[in-house]
Write a protein that holds these residues in place. Structure first.
Motif: not given
Length: 255
Positions: A27-31, A43-48, A60-63, A223-229
């Motif tokens: 799952q993810y969090l919406s910031f 949205p950023y997926s929880l990496s923990s 969360i892990t951000v590139k 199942r695809w994780e689509t971020f909407g952007e």
């Protein structure tokens, strides 16, 4: 890596958050951000893992991508002690034993590795009853996010986690070269006895859609994780090419 950072988030007691909601791995969090006077959400997926939420923190892990002003804002402004605003856990990109196979086949690219880190941690901790075969595509070895950590998770899982690195931008020698193909998937896993989870950049999705179609899998097992952007929208079928580069003002009526 040089282009990616992991941020640890803890409850902000001053604003009334005393504990963190438990979530499903994937799952993810919406910031919510205020950047230059504009409000935006990402949205950023929880990496923990959910177990770490019980201990009192999310990660969360951000590139930092060129041209992505939100990730640049995070890199420039998030410091130790910064207050951030986020939703509770959201999304349906998680393993559900009533729906999915016990064998997870993960296909990841770039920062799409983050939900699989959460799953792998949960498997290694013993809180998630599944096996994970993870294909992770990177441009170069030094760009592999959580490189050493996934080795440790493999060792701790007693065979339940297997990671196949696929390097596209250089001949690595130690890893598979090129892209994640249906042939590579069948070489290391049994896609007809598993659930496929895919998370990565849009260009990877466009390529993998064709590879997955050749396997002939039932849709319920993909199942695809689509971020909407959507990036490069002018390349989409039907985009009016004469409008490229033009700016328009829109009025949107809601409700």
């Amino acid at each position: 890596t040089r282009a990616a950072k992991t941020y640890r988030l803890v409850p902000d007691n001053e604003s009334g958050t005393s504990e963190l909601a438990v979530f499903r791995p994937g799952q993810y969090l919406s910031f919510s951000f205020n950047i230059g006077g504009s409000s935006v959400t990402r949205p950023y997926s929880l990496s923990s893992s959910p177990g770490e939420a019980i201990k009192g923190y999310y990660e969360i892990t951000v590139k930092e991508n060129e041209g992505n002003f939100v990730s640049k804002h995070i890199f420039d402004t998030w410091k130790n002690g910064s207050k951030v605003l986020a939703s509770g856990p959201l999304g349906f990109f998680y393993h559900e034993k009533l729906r999915d196979s016990k064998n997870i086949i993960g296909l990841a690219g770039g920062c799409g590795i983050t939900p699989f880190r959460s799953m792998a941690k949960s498997i290694a901790e013993g809180s998630m009853d599944a096996d994970l075969t993870l294909f992770y595509g990177s441009n170069a070895i030094e760009e592999i996010i959580f490189h050493n950590e996934f080795r440790e998770l493999e060792a701790a899982s007693k065979g339940r986690i297997k990671v196949i690195h696929v390097i596209s931008g250089e001949n690595s020698g130690a890893y598979e070269n090129g892209f994640i193909t249906q042939g590579l998937i069948k070489k290391y896993s049994d896609p007809y006895n598993g659930s496929v989870f895919i998370s990565g950049p849009q260009i990877m999705y466009e390529y993998l859609q064709k590879e997955i179609n050749t396997l002939g899998l039932r849709k319920k097992f993909v199942r695809w994780e689509t971020f909407g952007e959507v990036k490069c929208i002018d390349k989409a079928d039907g985009y009016p090419l004469e409008k490229i580069g033009e700016v328009h003002k829109l009025i949107v009526h809601m409700g």
